[in-house]
Design an enzyme around this catalytic site. Sequence first.
Site, mmCIF file in Angstrom:
data_model
loop_
_atom_site.group_PDB
_atom_site.id
_atom_site.type_symbol
_atom_site.label_atom_id
_atom_site.label_comp_id
_atom_site.label_asym_id
_atom_site.label_seq_id
_atom_site.Cartn_x
_atom_site.Cartn_y
_atom_site.Cartn_z
ATOM 1 N N LYS A 60 0.866 -1.176 0.000
ATOM 2 C CA LYS A 60 0.000 0.000 0.000
ATOM 3 C C LYS A 60 0.901 1.222 0.000
ATOM 4 O O LYS A 60 2.045 1.168 0.471
ATOM 5 C CB LYS A 60 -0.857 0.002 1.274
ATOM 6 C CG LYS A 60 -2.209 0.654 1.108
ATOM 7 C CD LYS A 60 -3.300 -0.308 0.653
ATOM 8 C CE LYS A 60 -4.645 0.373 0.641
ATOM 9 N NZ LYS A 60 -5.761 -0.503 0.337
ATOM 10 N N TYR B 80 -21.891 4.797 -0.890
ATOM 11 C CA TYR B 80 -22.991 5.201 -1.772
ATOM 12 C C TYR B 80 -23.617 3.972 -2.443
ATOM 13 O O TYR B 80 -24.824 3.751 -2.379
ATOM 14 C CB TYR B 80 -22.523 6.197 -2.846
ATOM 15 C CG TYR B 80 -23.678 6.676 -3.680
ATOM 16 C CD1 TYR B 80 -24.463 7.734 -3.250
ATOM 17 C CD2 TYR B 80 -24.023 6.040 -4.870
ATOM 18 C CE1 TYR B 80 -25.562 8.158 -3.992
ATOM 19 C CE2 TYR B 80 -25.118 6.452 -5.611
ATOM 20 C CZ TYR B 80 -25.879 7.511 -5.174
ATOM 21 O OH TYR B 80 -26.970 7.918 -5.890
ATOM 22 N N GLY C 137 -19.832 6.729 6.820
ATOM 23 C CA GLY C 137 -19.036 7.057 5.635
ATOM 24 C C GLY C 137 -19.831 6.822 4.367
ATOM 25 O O GLY C 137 -20.195 5.692 4.049
ATOM 26 N N VAL D 280 -17.881 3.569 -1.755
ATOM 27 C CA VAL D 280 -18.457 2.279 -1.365
ATOM 28 C C VAL D 280 -19.775 2.507 -0.638
ATOM 29 O O VAL D 280 -20.781 1.851 -0.912
ATOM 30 C CB VAL D 280 -17.489 1.477 -0.461
ATOM 31 C CG1 VAL D 280 -18.122 0.147 -0.072
ATOM 32 C CG2 VAL D 280 -16.167 1.247 -1.160
ATOM 33 N N GLY E 50 -18.991 7.572 1.089
ATOM 34 C CA GLY E 50 -18.151 7.806 -0.083
ATOM 35 C C GLY E 50 -18.521 6.838 -1.190
ATOM 36 O O GLY E 50 -19.683 6.455 -1.341
#
Length: 364
Positions: free
Chosen positions: A100, A205, A199, A203, A201
């Site tokens: 990452k 949504y 959250g 995902v 965002g």
Amino acid sequence: MSVFSHPEFLGHEGVGHEGVGHEGVGHEGVGHEGVHFVHDPASGLKAIIAIHNTVRGPAVGGCRMWPYADEGAALTDALRLARGMTYKSALAELPFGGGKSVIMGDSKRDKTPELLRAMGRAVDRLGGAYVIAEEVGTTVFDMDTVATTTKHVACTSAGSGNPSPYTALGVLRGIQAAVQYKLNRNAGDLDGVRVAVQGLGQVGYALRHSLKELGARLFVSDIAPDRVARAAKEFGATPVAPDAIFDTDADVFAPCALGGILDDRTIARLKARIVAGAANNQLAADRHGAMLAERGILYAPDYAINAGGVIEIALAKKGDATIRERVEGIRATLLEIFGRADAEHAPTHRIADRMAEDRFRRAA
Ligand code: NAD
């Protein structure tokens, strides 16, 4: 050794640490293969690329851009996220290792094409050991820019694109598996199930859209008030203040923001009997997995439930048409983890760790 405060970091274009083990972030016994610090004064890029394990294949993992408080926070995030990718890809039996990267900065203010191209050059110097992809703070279009300076990039618009829809599908199947297992519902039934989503965002949504279609009752929070207002308007979701989401009287708590949100304070407050969401590294520390189990809360291990995106990257690359089928398989993987956890009187995250470790150690 300590790799948390590298005194030279700010002054060098690149500093590689190969083969470092690390302590203090709760990852006992499994060290990282390499941690690379990147500084490009011309573009203002300050980044860290962490490669955890390449036994099963190249270290594929997203690039997060976030305004970290300091380099230590960025490094901790990079190390934990990289390790999570090794476990995620191994558990999903993909030919990938785990890595990452993190860019220190505000994605709305500091992100420029020059900075992204410099990031691509840094990735390229690693010769394919790390494959960069989009993450929080970066997009498919950003990966298109990165692709002008390295070929070791996924999630471009000409490639597999945005992984979020498949991640959301996997999370939906995971929530259904957990509800079936813990609340004794029929397979797939979410009618009237109360889900608190933290959250909203990419995902979050896609997820709330599917949840609504299946009759779930939604409670939503985000630090961006416009996203909460939109969810309330479009899906009839009940808005909840960011910190109050932990206290919501819900059946499922679905963390889809950032990691480290399950700690002594928040677990004690949870009313939900299930935690199942997309966020990486949900447990603030390893012991919080056991704490959830002690409270009788069924935890869907984060890297097991959120593997949909990386499954798509792995299969789309080969032109494989079975992506959906493999993502749907997250349901069966989770049911196996839940069953084994009960049979062995162990927390679910330990069972998932054992299954993943078995897969990447066997490959070694
Ligand atoms: P995103 O950046 O699109 O959305 C994150 C949302 O969380 C934003 O709306 C942000 O405002 C909100 N947020 C941040 N802090 C919050 C807080 N304290 N309380 C409430 N809301 C908060 O990210 P995404 O792509 O939707 O990913 C969400 C999570 O899922 C991340 O942890 C990511 O690492 C993980 N994940 C994503 C994918 C994927 O395919 N996108 C795959 C695997 C894991």
